[in-house]
Design a protein around this motif. Structure first.
Motif, mmCIF file in Angstrom:
data_model
loop_
_atom_site.group_PDB
_atom_site.id
_atom_site.type_symbol
_atom_site.label_atom_id
_atom_site.label_comp_id
_atom_site.label_asym_id
_atom_site.label_seq_id
_atom_site.Cartn_x
_atom_site.Cartn_y
_atom_site.Cartn_z
ATOM 1 N N TRP A 114 -9.601 10.809 -3.423
ATOM 2 C CA TRP A 114 -8.881 11.217 -4.640
ATOM 3 C C TRP A 114 -7.652 12.064 -4.336
ATOM 4 C CZ3 TRP A 114 -8.994 8.808 -8.910
ATOM 5 C CH2 TRP A 114 -10.144 8.117 -9.292
ATOM 6 N N ASP A 162 0.817 -1.205 0.000
ATOM 7 C CA ASP A 162 0.000 0.000 0.000
ATOM 8 C C ASP A 162 0.860 1.269 0.000
ATOM 9 O OD1 ASP A 162 -2.343 1.507 0.146
ATOM 10 O OD2 ASP A 162 -2.209 1.632 2.324
ATOM 11 N N LYS A 203 -8.425 2.863 -7.385
ATOM 12 C CA LYS A 203 -9.787 2.851 -6.835
ATOM 13 C C LYS A 203 -10.031 1.642 -5.938
ATOM 14 C CE LYS A 203 -13.323 4.425 -9.274
ATOM 15 N NZ LYS A 203 -14.214 4.797 -10.409
ATOM 16 N N LYS A 204 -9.327 0.548 -6.213
ATOM 17 C CA LYS A 204 -9.451 -0.639 -5.346
ATOM 18 C C LYS A 204 -9.055 -0.319 -3.914
ATOM 19 C CE LYS A 204 -8.656 -4.519 -8.482
ATOM 20 N NZ LYS A 204 -7.574 -5.431 -8.845
ATOM 21 N N SER A 205 -8.165 0.663 -3.735
ATOM 22 C CA SER A 205 -7.694 0.998 -2.390
ATOM 23 C C SER A 205 -8.745 1.795 -1.607
ATOM 24 C CB SER A 205 -6.403 1.811 -2.469
ATOM 25 O OG SER A 205 -6.704 3.149 -2.860
ATOM 26 N N LYS A 206 -9.793 2.256 -2.303
ATOM 27 C CA LYS A 206 -10.872 3.013 -1.654
ATOM 28 C C LYS A 206 -10.390 4.299 -0.976
ATOM 29 C CE LYS A 206 -14.487 -0.077 -1.979
ATOM 30 N NZ LYS A 206 -13.964 -1.334 -2.343
ATOM 31 N N LYS A 207 -9.264 4.799 -1.406
ATOM 32 C CA LYS A 207 -8.745 6.040 -0.825
ATOM 33 C C LYS A 207 -9.421 7.256 -1.459
ATOM 34 C CE LYS A 207 -3.962 4.772 0.434
ATOM 35 N NZ LYS A 207 -4.203 3.485 0.983
ATOM 36 N N GLU A 267 -15.454 10.997 -12.704
ATOM 37 C CA GLU A 267 -15.489 10.889 -11.243
ATOM 38 C C GLU A 267 -16.142 12.097 -10.576
ATOM 39 O OE1 GLU A 267 -14.804 8.126 -9.819
ATOM 40 O OE2 GLU A 267 -13.900 7.108 -11.555
#
Ligand code: KOT
Length: 836
Positions: A323, A78, A317-321, A354
């Motif tokens: 922007w 990460d 986007k998979k990390s859900k962080k 987005e």
């Protein structure tokens, strides 16, 4: 996550987990298994090609294990990754590199010998992966090697061209281009048919208000082409880190071809659609340092940028962080302006898809990108016509206009009195048709801009980007001097020298920290060391002499001074200066007495390099070199005193034979035109000296190795402009020796003189833009100094050894650490000892 095996079943997996071969026996077993099952060959029909295939697949298995773990590790860690976007990756061969990096070359050598094969023969079966033109593409390949070797989490993104750079044949002295279909057997790539991206072209832009009253912009009704990922493992040297190079291949979005059209009788149309789509990734544009502005090239650029960004954004986007974290997770480096469309593309994703505010999105974009400039040559600076971009990428053009508007407003606020500045720095050139200046867009959309050698980085600040230094301040601009990977360009190309160095430095650590080479200076007077160093150079020259004999049927004496210029053919690189110098030498020899001849150092002038297929002047220079060779090599007055050869189809694997075999190599560009040059580094690292102008990295090489160890000549960059001006506005007297050379050519001595008139007229009548005449005298005088210096073999050897010892700075590892520190803000991710 869903594809992960549940806990109870993992034991079975672990029991059968793929394991890399470790011993010679295991290597043989793995190789034979691949030859028999993957390649369907046997004991009775296993040729060298099959042996190569089996060996490559055995090593590939090893790489894949490390590769999977590396990707897993990088995902879980990460942390920030860098993405290196390059339209060119000039990789060369992969097997030797894989064996070296994995540290199993000796095992494989013994194993292959058991199976009845010689290592060199097996290695030479592999075709070069030649997805690049020259220095820019090879730099990208060296950077991949260094990023993996230093454990940086890094991906390369490029195009999977079906045809790489053409194969060059010389027929009757002329270059002929033959297509390079290199994919018939490529064990190093993994098609990822599940990783695809739909890419849109053409269409229209529509704006509307959504239910909440927010303005929405959509780009629709375009033509869709599919991008399919092909992954190539990039092993690091003596580390488990194995990074990924992802190359995109284009294909019709409807799959194979459109069956609806096919069934309704529109056979041709459905096949045409398919072919149009596949054309995008079909072929590498064979131009080095030249922009031709073709629609298909723009399609390639957008196709590759859009697919890569979609992939990068999907991963983020998979990390859900949030922007705003994007630039802390992602650094994107633009290798020249070819990927500049990635800037408006990311802005489009963030704003249109987005739903971010323009300004928030733009801060993310700027913080993400870095841009490397590789050239100041006007004809290489990319510009795209506005009508073409409007047609192909209407939404991107609108975004570029908005970027430009914001930028110009900012400039106006800060420089209210300078109206002229606005038109100078505008992304849009107000020409007919209007043009989009990609370099300006790249500067505006990046947080750092770097040149590739000190002089070059200074030059871009005072010429093409001068106004931008005013606007943004000098800190946006920086220098990262190029480098080369010592794994390929020393260890692999020159195993004996590499071994000798290791024996003196107590091991191969210097291949990871090239500055350790400086310890060699302690041995500069060591008799045994000197002798062996010299013997190795001689052996490398013998190897090249044999290659010349085998391919060109020209005999050259390895005791002669080998003078080599291999690089893309280009007027600014001045192969014409070299061949005119050779003709001058020929005339000198012809006028010499036997006694004088006896004192002369015998020479072999070796050339090699491709000309862009449409570059007539470059092709003329190749022709002249071959014509001169034909005359000189068969002139009994000359004998061994001078030979002239043109090596066909110069490429990475040939460079590995050529670079270790020079006494002198030529890096003689008009000062200020060669941004860096990287073969200069390869030759010196392999114990050759150089003749060069004060240009590109030659200047820093001089600083490192010492003035006494390099042959510099010619006018300085700061004087070039005045000289060019003077050619037109004052009396311009050609160098007298050059006039004699021209007279000889015009006399027909080297064949039909008409063939060479454009080359000569460019100098005589059209202003000698590259200053051939201005530098000619100092060039030939410097070659005389070289002759004299070479006559003293002892001093010469001292120069060579000292130079090698002082080349530590020019490793691409140092470059990558500099990029990571000052541009990417990136930390390495070192695997644990178990490789996880
Ligand atoms: C430009 C347009 C198309 C294809 C290639 C280029 C290009 C190549 N621009 N610069 N280069 C070379 O890049 C090398 C790596 O930085 C430099 O060493 C060399 O001096 C450039 O000519």
């Amino acid at each position: 996550v869903e594809a992960s095996i549940p806990e109870p079943q993992r034991a079975a997996w672990k029991k059968h987990e793929a394991a890399p071969f470790k011993t010679k026996d295991q290597f043989e077993a793995a190789t034979i298994k691949h030859i028999e099952t993957t390649l369907a060959r046997s004991l009775f029909n296993c040729d060298e090609r099959a042996a190569y295939g089996g060996t490559a697949l055995a090593f590939r298995d090893r790489l894949v294990i490390d590769w999977n773990k590396t990707q897993q590790r990088q995902t879980f860690a990460d942390q920030k990754r860098v993405y290196y976007l390059s339209l060119e990756f000039l990789m060369g061969r992969a097997l030797d590199n894989a064996m070296l990096n994995v540290g199993m070359k000796d095992v494989a050598k013994d194993g292959l010998s058991d199976l009845g094969f010689r290592m060199e023969d097996v290695i030479s079966q592999e075709r070069d992966a030649a997805l690049g033109n020259g220095g820019l593409g090879r730099l990208a390949a060296c950077f991949l090697d260094s990023m993996a070797s230093l454990n940086y989490p890094a991906w390369g993104y490029g195009l999977r061209y079906r045809y790489g750079i053409f194969k060059q044949e010389i027929v009757d002295g002329y270059q002929v281009e033959v297509p390079d279909y290199w994919l018939d057997f490529n064990p190093w790539e993994f098609p990822r048919h599940d990783v695809t991206v739909d890419i849109q072209f053409y269409g229209n832009v529509r704006k509307y208000m959504d239910d909440s009253g927010k303005q929405v912009t959509v780009w629709e009704n375009g033509e869709i082409v599919q991008a399919v990922a092909y992954d190539v493992p990039i092993p690091g040297y003596k580390t488990a880190t194995t990074n990924n190079l992802r190359l995109w291949s284009s294909k019709a979005a409807s799959g194979e071809f459109d069956f609806q059209k096919f069934n309704s009788g529109e056979y041709e149309q459905s096949v045409n659609d398919q072919q149009r789509a596949e054309t995008i990734s079909a072929v590498l544009y064979p131009n080095d340092n030249l922009d031709r502005g073709k629609e298909l090239r723009l399609k390639q650029q957008y196709f590759w940028c859009a697919a890569s960004l979609y992939d990068i954004v999907r991963r983020f986007k998979k990390s859900k962080k949030a922007w705003k974290e994007f630039p802390n997770q992602v650094a994107i480096q633009l290798n020249d302006t070819h990927p500049t469309l990635a800037i408006p593309e990311l802005q489009r994703i963030l704003v249109d898809i987005e739903g971010l505010d323009w300004d928030d999105a733009w801060s993310i974009v700027q913080a993400t990108f870095g841009y490397t400039n590789h050239t100041v040559m006007a004809e290489a600076l990319e510009k795209w016509s506005v009508p073409l971009m409007q047609h192909l990428l209407p939404r991107h053009l609108a975004i570029i206009y908005d970027i430009n508007l914001n930028f110009l407003q900012y400039v106006e606020r800060n420089f209210p009195k300078d109206r002229e500045m606005l038109s100078r720095v505008s992304i849009i050139e107000e020409s007919q048709p209007k043009m989009v200046r990609m370099a300006f867009l790249a500067v505006i959309g990046s947080h750092k801009v770097n040149g590739v050698a000190e002089l070059h980085s200074d030059l871009i600040k005072t010429t093409i980007f001068k106004d931008f230094v005013q606007i943004y301040g000098p800190d946006k601009f920086t220098n990262v001097t190029n480098g080369i990977t010592p794994r390929r360009w020393l260890h692999q190309a020159n195993p004996r020298l590499s071994e000798l160095i290791a024996s003196k430095l107590g091991g191969e650590d210097y291949l990871k920290d090239l500055t350790l080479l400086n310890k060699l200076e302690a041995f500069v007077d060591d008799k045994a060391f000197r002798k062996e160093f010299q013997e190795i150079k001689y052996a490398n020259k013998v190897r090249l002499a044999k290659y010349i004999k085998d391919t060109l049927d020209v005999s050259v004496n390895p005791a002669s001074l080998f003078d080599i210029q291999v690089k893309r053919m280009h007027e600014y690189k001045r192969q014409q200066l070299n061949i005119f110098g050779v003709i001058h030498r020929y005339l000198t020899i012809k006028s010499m007495s036997a006694a004088e001849k006896k004192k002369l150092t015998p020479r072999v002038s070796i050339f090699g390099g491709k000309a862009a297929p449409g570059y007539w002047m470059a092709k003329t220079i190749i022709h002249l070199i071959n014509q001169v060779g034909k005359i000189v090599n068969n002139d009994p007055d000359v004998g061994d005193l001078l030979k002239v050869v043109f090596l066909e189809d110069y490429n990475v694997s040939k460079a590995e034979i050529i670079c270790p075999a020079s006494d002198i190599s030529e890096h003689i560009s008009t000062a200020g035109t060669e941004a860096s040059g990287t073969s200069n580094m390869k030759f010196v690292l392999n114990g050759g000296l150089i003749i060069g102008t004060c240009d590109g990295a030659n200047i820093e090489i001089t600083r490192e190795i010492g003035e006494q160890n390099i042959f510099l000549f010619g006018n300085l960059a700061e004087d070039v402009e005045d000289l060019r001006h003077a050619h037109f506005y004052s009396k311009f007297e050609l160098d007298t020796n050059l006039v004699k050379v021209f007279d000889t050519i015009k006399s027909g001595r080297f064949g039909d003189a008409g063939q060479f008139s454009a080359l000569i007229n460019g100098i005589v009548d059209h202003g000698d833009y590259y200053l051939v005449s201005d530098d000619f005298n100092s060039y030939i005088e410097t070659h005389k100094l070289i002759d004299e210096a070479y006559a003293n073999q002892d001093e010469w050897l001292t120069k060579c050894i000292t130079s090698v010892a002082r080349m530590g700075f020019f490793t691409s590892d140092r470059c990558i650490d500099e990029y990571a520190e000052s541009i990417w803000n990136l930390e390495p991710l070192t695997p644990k000892s178990n490789g996880v």
